[in-house]
Write a protein that holds these residues in place. Structure first.
Motif, PDB file in Angstrom:
ATOM      1  N   ASN A   1      25.242  61.618  12.272  1.00  0.00           N
ATOM      2  CA  ASN A   1      26.423  62.141  12.060  1.00  0.00           C
ATOM      3  C   ASN A   1      26.764  62.408  13.461  1.00  0.00           C
ATOM      4  N   GLU A   2      25.733  61.590  14.254  1.00  0.00           N
ATOM      5  CA  GLU A   2      26.722  61.663  15.833  1.00  0.00           C
ATOM      6  C   GLU A   2      28.336  61.113  15.396  1.00  0.00           C
ATOM      7  N   VAL A   3      28.297  60.135  14.914  1.00  0.00           N
ATOM      8  CA  VAL A   3      29.057  60.157  15.215  1.00  0.00           C
ATOM      9  C   VAL A   3      30.147  60.322  14.377  1.00  0.00           C
ATOM     10  N   TYR A   4      30.140  61.217  13.096  1.00  0.00           N
ATOM     11  CA  TYR A   4      31.231  62.048  13.205  1.00  0.00           C
ATOM     12  C   TYR A   4      31.350  63.608  12.975  1.00  0.00           C
ATOM     13  N   LYS A   5      30.428  63.960  13.725  1.00  0.00           N
ATOM     14  CA  LYS A   5      30.340  65.256  13.478  1.00  0.00           C
ATOM     15  C   LYS A   5      31.410  66.354  14.540  1.00  0.00           C
ATOM     16  N   ASP A   6      32.091  65.158  15.632  1.00  0.00           N
ATOM     17  CA  ASP A   6      33.240  66.146  16.385  1.00  0.00           C
ATOM     18  C   ASP A   6      35.004  65.533  15.329  1.00  0.00           C
ATOM     19  N   SER A   7      34.188  64.715  14.374  1.00  0.00           N
ATOM     20  CA  SER A   7      35.657  64.739  13.442  1.00  0.00           C
ATOM     21  C   SER A   7      36.447  65.466  12.641  1.00  0.00           C
ATOM     22  N   ALA A   8      37.483  65.698  12.687  1.00  0.00           N
ATOM     23  CA  ALA A   8      37.607  66.241  11.669  1.00  0.00           C
ATOM     24  C   ALA A   8      38.105  66.289  10.383  1.00  0.00           C
ATOM     25  N   ILE A   9      37.338  65.331   9.988  1.00  0.00           N
ATOM     26  CA  ILE A   9      37.545  64.759   8.733  1.00  0.00           C
ATOM     27  C   ILE A   9      35.590  65.309   8.188  1.00  0.00           C
TER      28      ILE A   9
END
Lengths: 308, 308
Positions: free
Chosen positions: B281-289
């Motif tokens: 979640n940390e890796v993806y939480k700021d992603s636009a995906i």
């Protein structure tokens, strides 16, 4: 301990699908080796029986391994080594590995278990470099660890012991011709089709699963090699006939031992091993090539002490 | 039996080293499907929830499989099918396999166990052909057999069930992007270096041995893929960061689920699965995906009946 005598087993590397990654040790075929401390501080080969091997301590595999281990340990003694070879070098049955692994095992004993098994293995691999120019792990690992081994990785070196089903036996025929390791290596392609690779790793998976679950049929179905055997079998007279004879008479599977020329068959039961031996004999009996046939259980513990 | 409701699990194929040869089933993620006999003699999809899938019986995987099984059996009834998808198609988590294997399992029940498991598998593989043009066995076998499966061979079809260590859990992240199966296939080389192939089958051997002996470290060391991951990871945003996060936080290993875009991590213990979920979640939480993260045990029995 000032002296010990050991049995160091012959080994079958590759095991059909497991090229460069698997091997197993034989229970009834191998070398007898004696190691005796001396006060000269020198490693000496004092007797070799059954094969024409070098006596020089930088060329003889057992001596080279022993010398290096004693040096690294700063030992204050040397060792006299006797080697009685029970099968011929150049057989594809890990002859140099038996010598190198035997020396690594024995010198470790004389040094009161100074080295871990993995360290002994690395010394034995140095022996393989002396013998054939590269630090191959499969045969020496099988000799040292016993049973079936998987070389999961070289860097870092990772050896996995695989259980041996109790009724697994092996028949081996050694046609006494010479195959140069270099030729056996050079004939192999540098790349293989993805599809072939997939079927090979599926078979490795099946073989490991079969060994773990004592599923003899699965072991048999998995003993298939689309990668190496099609190339190397050309070096071995009557290979197809040997394999067909083994399968027709009830072997689980058959293939090339190491880089050959020996051919092995894995079977269920000691009786079947004898039956396959007879079938191999039928194939070769009218041939002009000298040959030896062996039957054996799997050496579950690898190298064993025999001097007490 | 006139009606049944089943849970058909999501599945992770390839499992890093086992490209096209291994897969496992998830315990807590999968589709709910209901099958009800009708007197019309027709196979109808009467409800689809959670995904935009075709209703036509020659395009919908579940319907296509059901129709063919009923026809082959000469059944005097039709079937109404409801599908509640709990995860999105195109995830790399065997969505079509869950539908096809679910239909094969359920129709076999409605036909009073007329078909063997291998026959059910073949119908489910036909479903894969409807979905993606080829009869892939890995996902459907995992869904039908449960736990870990090895596709040892396609001809003849040979599925080997591999035991699941009790503390093995999985964390999956599904980044909701589209990867075309065709692209995922085309990017792979047709040939691979022998050295790479050897390390791959050594790792498959290690993974199978680790699963058999509940050796979690060995499982982790074996979850390495030099064949497919280097190519396919390019399709998955932040793949390297996800993998690093999983390993840094204590996962045994991580890789691409099927042909992606989902990424899985195998872990020891349910708590660790949650920890890795947080790390993903940390890796993806700021992603636009958009993305979904799941944690699960391994579905030891595959598809299960849920209507009693």
């Amino acid at each position: 301990m000032d002296q010990l005598q050991i049995f160091s087993p012959a080994t079958v590397a590759n095991v059909s699908c497991g090229y460069d990654a698997m091997a197993f040790a034989l229970e009834s075929l191998g070398d007898e080796m004696t190691f005796r401390k001396n006060d000269l501080g020198k490693t000496r080969i004092v007797k070799i029986e059954g094969a024409d091997l070098p006596f020089e301590s930088n060329k003889n595999v057992a001596a080279a391994v022993a010398k290096r281990m004693l040096q690294d340990a700063g030992a204050n003694f040397g060792v006299d080594i006797e080697i009685v070879k029970k099968y011929k070098p150049g057989s594809g049955l890990g002859s140099s590995a038996a010598s190198g692994a035997g020396a690594a095992f024995a010198i470790n004993q004389l040094l009161n278990n100074r080295y871990t098994k993995l360290e002994q293995l690395k010394y034995a691999m140095f022996g393989e470099e002396v013998a054939c120019g590269s630090q191959i792990a499969d045969n020496v690992a099988a000799a040292l660890y016993g049973g079936f081994v998987l070389i999961r990785s070289y860097e870092p070196l990772d050896i996995v012991s695989i259980p041996t089903p109790s009724q697994l036996f092996v028949t081996v025929i050694h046609p006494q011709i010479e195959i140069k390791t270099e030729d056996a290596r050079n004939i192999l392609p540098k790349e293989i089709p993805m599809k072939t690779a997939i079927s090979q790793w599926a078979n490795v998976g099946g073989l490991i699963a079969g060994l773990h679950s004592s599923d003899y049929d699965l072991i048999g179905r998995s003993l298939t090699d689309h990668v190496v055997e099609p190339y190397r079998k050309k070096f071995i007279p009557h290979f197809d006939a040997l394999k067909r004879a083994a399968l027709d008479h009830g072997a689980l599977g058959a293939g090339i031992s190491g880089s050959g020329p020996s051919v092995f068959a894995l079977v269920k039961g000691a009786e079947m091993a004898e039956k396959i031996a007879a079938a191999f004999n039928e194939v070769y009996k009218d041939s002009a090539i000298d040959y030896r046939i062996y039957t054996s259980g799997i050496a579950k513990t690898g190298i064993t002490l025999s001097n007490e």
